[in-house]
Design a protein around this motif. Structure first.
Motif, PDB file in Angstrom:
ATOM      1  N   ASN A  23       0.826  -1.204   0.000  1.00 37.71           N
ATOM      2  CA  ASN A  23       0.000   0.000   0.000  1.00 37.71           C
ATOM      3  C   ASN A  23       0.861   1.255   0.000  1.00 37.71           C
ATOM      4  N   LEU A  24       0.480   2.201  -0.853  1.00 38.77           N
ATOM      5  CA  LEU A  24       1.180   3.491  -0.926  1.00 38.77           C
ATOM      6  C   LEU A  24       0.202   4.652  -0.743  1.00 38.77           C
ATOM      7  N   TRP A  25       0.711   5.753  -0.214  1.00 36.46           N
ATOM      8  CA  TRP A  25      -0.053   6.994  -0.136  1.00 36.46           C
ATOM      9  C   TRP A  25       0.254   7.820  -1.385  1.00 36.46           C
ATOM     10  N   MET A  26      -0.789   8.156  -2.138  1.00 32.11           N
ATOM     11  CA  MET A  26      -0.637   9.017  -3.314  1.00 32.11           C
ATOM     12  C   MET A  26      -0.493  10.472  -2.852  1.00 32.11           C
ATOM     13  N   PRO A  27       0.198  11.299  -3.640  1.00 29.58           N
ATOM     14  CA  PRO A  27       0.277  12.719  -3.280  1.00 29.58           C
ATOM     15  C   PRO A  27      -1.088  13.383  -3.449  1.00 29.58           C
ATOM     16  N   ARG A  28      -1.553  14.113  -2.420  1.00 27.31           N
ATOM     17  CA  ARG A  28      -2.819  14.833  -2.548  1.00 27.31           C
ATOM     18  C   ARG A  28      -2.568  16.238  -3.090  1.00 27.31           C
ATOM     19  N   GLY A  29      -1.304  16.641  -3.112  1.00 24.48           N
ATOM     20  CA  GLY A  29      -0.944  17.937  -3.686  1.00 24.48           C
ATOM     21  C   GLY A  29      -0.752  19.030  -2.653  1.00 24.48           C
ATOM     22  N   ASP A  30      -1.112  18.738  -1.385  1.00 22.40           N
ATOM     23  CA  ASP A  30      -0.968  19.768  -0.358  1.00 22.40           C
ATOM     24  C   ASP A  30       0.179  19.454   0.605  1.00 22.40           C
ATOM     25  N   GLU A  31       1.020  18.477   0.245  1.00 20.77           N
ATOM     26  CA  GLU A  31       2.132  18.102   1.119  1.00 20.77           C
ATOM     27  C   GLU A  31       3.193  19.211   1.116  1.00 20.77           C
ATOM     28  N   ILE A  32       3.722  19.546   2.292  1.00 21.07           N
ATOM     29  CA  ILE A  32       4.787  20.542   2.346  1.00 21.07           C
ATOM     30  C   ILE A  32       6.153  19.858   2.296  1.00 21.07           C
ATOM     31  N   THR A  33       7.178  20.621   1.888  1.00 19.92           N
ATOM     32  CA  THR A  33       8.562  20.152   2.006  1.00 19.92           C
ATOM     33  C   THR A  33       9.183  20.947   3.168  1.00 19.92           C
ATOM     34  N   PRO A  34      10.352  20.511   3.652  1.00 16.83           N
ATOM     35  CA  PRO A  34      10.955  21.223   4.789  1.00 16.83           C
ATOM     36  C   PRO A  34      11.238  22.697   4.477  1.00 16.83           C
ATOM     37  N   ASP A  35      11.367  23.050   3.202  1.00 18.31           N
ATOM     38  CA  ASP A  35      11.647  24.453   2.852  1.00 18.31           C
ATOM     39  C   ASP A  35      10.396  25.317   2.812  1.00 18.31           C
ATOM     40  N   ASP A  36       9.236  24.696   2.783  1.00 17.35           N
ATOM     41  CA  ASP A  36       8.001  25.472   2.599  1.00 17.35           C
ATOM     42  C   ASP A  36       7.555  26.217   3.845  1.00 17.35           C
ATOM     43  N   VAL A  37       7.904  25.680   5.005  1.00 18.73           N
ATOM     44  CA  VAL A  37       7.337  26.201   6.254  1.00 18.73           C
ATOM     45  C   VAL A  37       8.446  26.326   7.298  1.00 18.73           C
ATOM     46  N   GLU A  94      -3.131  19.060  21.100  1.00 18.81           N
ATOM     47  CA  GLU A  94      -4.432  19.712  20.869  1.00 18.81           C
ATOM     48  C   GLU A  94      -4.507  21.007  21.668  1.00 18.81           C
ATOM     49  N   THR A  95      -3.976  21.002  22.873  1.00 20.25           N
ATOM     50  CA  THR A  95      -3.996  22.212  23.708  1.00 20.25           C
ATOM     51  C   THR A  95      -3.100  23.283  23.100  1.00 20.25           C
ATOM     52  N   SER A  96      -1.911  22.868  22.607  1.00 26.59           N
ATOM     53  CA  SER A  96      -0.981  23.876  22.054  1.00 26.59           C
ATOM     54  C   SER A  96      -1.530  24.454  20.755  1.00 26.59           C
ATOM     55  N   GLY A  97      -2.247  23.632  19.988  1.00 28.04           N
ATOM     56  CA  GLY A  97      -2.813  24.116  18.724  1.00 28.04           C
ATOM     57  C   GLY A  97      -1.766  24.377  17.649  1.00 28.04           C
ATOM     58  N   MET A  98      -0.499  24.053  17.919  1.00 25.72           N
ATOM     59  CA  MET A  98       0.582  24.313  16.953  1.00 25.72           C
ATOM     60  C   MET A  98       0.840  23.039  16.151  1.00 25.72           C
ATOM     61  N   ILE A  99       0.196  22.941  15.008  1.00 30.70           N
ATOM     62  CA  ILE A  99       0.263  21.720  14.209  1.00 30.70           C
ATOM     63  C   ILE A  99       0.827  22.052  12.834  1.00 30.70           C
ATOM     64  N   ALA A 100       1.988  21.542  12.509  1.00 35.30           N
ATOM     65  CA  ALA A 100       2.579  21.781  11.181  1.00 35.30           C
ATOM     66  C   ALA A 100       1.757  21.054  10.129  1.00 35.30           C
ATOM     67  N   PRO A 101       1.684  21.603   8.909  1.00 35.33           N
ATOM     68  CA  PRO A 101       0.979  20.888   7.838  1.00 35.33           C
ATOM     69  C   PRO A 101       1.650  19.535   7.551  1.00 35.33           C
ATOM     70  N   PHE A 102       0.845  18.568   7.064  1.00 35.17           N
ATOM     71  CA  PHE A 102       1.350  17.254   6.680  1.00 35.17           C
ATOM     72  C   PHE A 102       2.358  17.406   5.535  1.00 35.17           C
ATOM     73  N   PRO A 103       3.448  16.649   5.494  1.00 39.18           N
ATOM     74  CA  PRO A 103       3.845  15.635   6.471  1.00 39.18           C
ATOM     75  C   PRO A 103       4.801  16.138   7.544  1.00 39.18           C
ATOM     76  N   GLY A 104       4.908  17.495   7.663  1.00 39.35           N
ATOM     77  CA  GLY A 104       5.830  18.050   8.655  1.00 39.35           C
ATOM     78  C   GLY A 104       5.507  17.577  10.064  1.00 39.35           C
ATOM     79  N   GLN A 105       4.212  17.634  10.427  1.00 41.77           N
ATOM     80  CA  GLN A 105       3.842  17.235  11.776  1.00 41.77           C
ATOM     81  C   GLN A 105       4.100  15.741  12.002  1.00 41.77           C
ATOM     82  N   ASN A 106       3.899  14.943  10.958  1.00 41.50           N
ATOM     83  CA  ASN A 106       4.138  13.508  11.105  1.00 41.50           C
ATOM     84  C   ASN A 106       5.623  13.220  11.343  1.00 41.50           C
ATOM     85  N   TRP A 107       6.479  13.976  10.635  1.00 43.33           N
ATOM     86  CA  TRP A 107       7.918  13.827  10.873  1.00 43.33           C
ATOM     87  C   TRP A 107       8.254  14.242  12.311  1.00 43.33           C
TER      88      TRP A 107
END
Ligand code: FMN
Length: 347
Positions: A68-82, A287-300
């Motif tokens: 199983n693979l995850w296809m790009p949804r097009g909204d993934e950030i790279t480390p340089d984006d954010v 959830e309390t901090s509310g500081m969530i990086a866009p995917f996949p930054g937060q997952n990393w």
């Protein structure tokens, strides 16, 4: 034999759901050896690791299996984006609790999907299942040229139609009860929270390829219901994740075993994308901090303390993915889960 059994060459139309990050060779092989269809999640795997994994699967079972693979949804950030520092700073108490330093961003969060696809096609598994998107015509042709079946995943009727139009061979219809990520690709996942009981028959009516029901199926009753709704197979995650053959930690398994019907919830905080799991310290504090990086930054980011917590056996700092039917899971052995599910198949 129904169409799904013929397509995949399986005796038992029960699919082990892939687990990005938590699939194991032992569990995938156990389900395939038992006559079902084991799947292995390759999220984040490099091409070399994909080759190695498929070789290990082949050595462990001569029966069919999927990857199983995850296809790009097009909204993934790279480390340089954010600018990631504010998100890392907000999560500092969790890095401290895990005993790891606040990390510096990597060069890339994920291997390129094109290289992952090349590796999969080269290794020729029996099927490739995808989430978060539709295979393009090139992928479809290359897969079919190699005799690899393509399975797409839908959270709505519109997504099922789009997948059928792309030429997939079967569609997993996954209801909002399911553990792990909401894999929507046409709408915001929060707007595609259709339950399995409503989704499956509407998808069955809308497409002509075989439909595999997923989400909230954990025993023979769920299997019988899914087939009554028109499904030709079921995909089960949480009940298998609880077994000793899975790659879940003991703490994760114990949390599934102890979960009641209302003990899971949807959250974006662990990965940056909506997913269902059991709340713990990490989920609550983020959830309390509310500081969530866009995917996949937060997952990393969470992956750094999750890896340390996995090694230390600390379930408070993991992603405790689980579905709403966790409370129905009873068995610690994959063979027992498969036997229970088989008992619900039509005669
Ligand atoms: C820990 C975990 C990881 C998952 N990762 C993936 C994945 O990478 N790809 C995918 O298609 N489905 C993934 N899923 C979904 C499962 O394959 C399956 O469809 C789902 O768990 C079915 O619902 P259930 O948990 O109610 O049985 C994941 C589920 C869990 C619990």
């Amino acid at each position: 034999m129904n169409r799904l059994q013929r397509l995949l060459g399986i005796d038992v139309p029960i699919v082990l759901g892939p687990f990005g990050g938590l699939s194991s060779i032992a569990l995938t092989a156990a389900v395939s050896e038992g006559g079902g269809f084991g799947s292995f999640g390759l999220y984040g795997y490099t091409p070399a690791r994909i080759h190695e994994t498929i070789a290990l699967l082949r050595a462990a079972t001569r029966r069919p299996f999927a990857v199983n693979l995850w296809m790009p949804r097009g909204d993934e950030i790279t480390p340089d984006d954010v600018e990631l520092q504010p998100f890392l700073d907000a999560a500092r108490p969790l890095f401290d609790a895990a005993g790891v330093a606040v990390p510096t961003p990597p060069e890339a969060f994920l291997p390129p999907v094109g290289a992952q696809i090349d590796a999969v096609l080269d290794a020729r598994p029996d099927a490739l299942s995808v989430v978060f998107g539709v295979p393009d015509a090139e992928l479809r042709e290359r897969a079919h040229d190699r005799g690899i079946a393509l399975i797409g995943t839908a959270t709505s009727v519109a997504e099922a139609r789009a997948l059928e139009a792309s030429g997939v061979d079967a569609i997993v219809a996954t209801g909002a009860e399911a553990g792990g990520h909401r894999v929507s690709f046409l709408e915001d996942p929060a707007a595609s929270l259709v339950g399995t009981f409503a989704l499956v028959p509407q998808v069955v009516d809308a497409v002509s390829v075989p439909v595999i029901a997923a989400g909230g199926i954990a025993d023979r009753r769920g299997v019988a219901a899914a087939f009554a709704l028109g499904a030709e197979g079921v995909q089960v995650g949480t009940a298998f994740l609880r077994t000793r053959q899975s790659a879940a930690t003991d703490g994760h398994r114990a949390a599934i075993a102890a979960a009641a019907d209302t003990d899971t919830r949807l959250t974006r905080v662990m990965s940056g994308r909506l997913a269902r799991g059991i709340p713990n310290r990490a989920m609550r504090e983020l959830e309390t901090s509310g500081m969530i990086a866009p995917f996949p930054g937060q997952n990393w980011l969470t992956g750094v303390f999750r890896a340390a917590a996995t090694a230390a056996g600390d379930a408070e700092l993991l992603s405790l993915w689980a579905g709403q039917a966790a409370g129905l899971s009873r068995f610690d052995d994959a063979g027992d889960v498969l036997a229970e599910l088989r008992a619900g198949l039509p005669l």
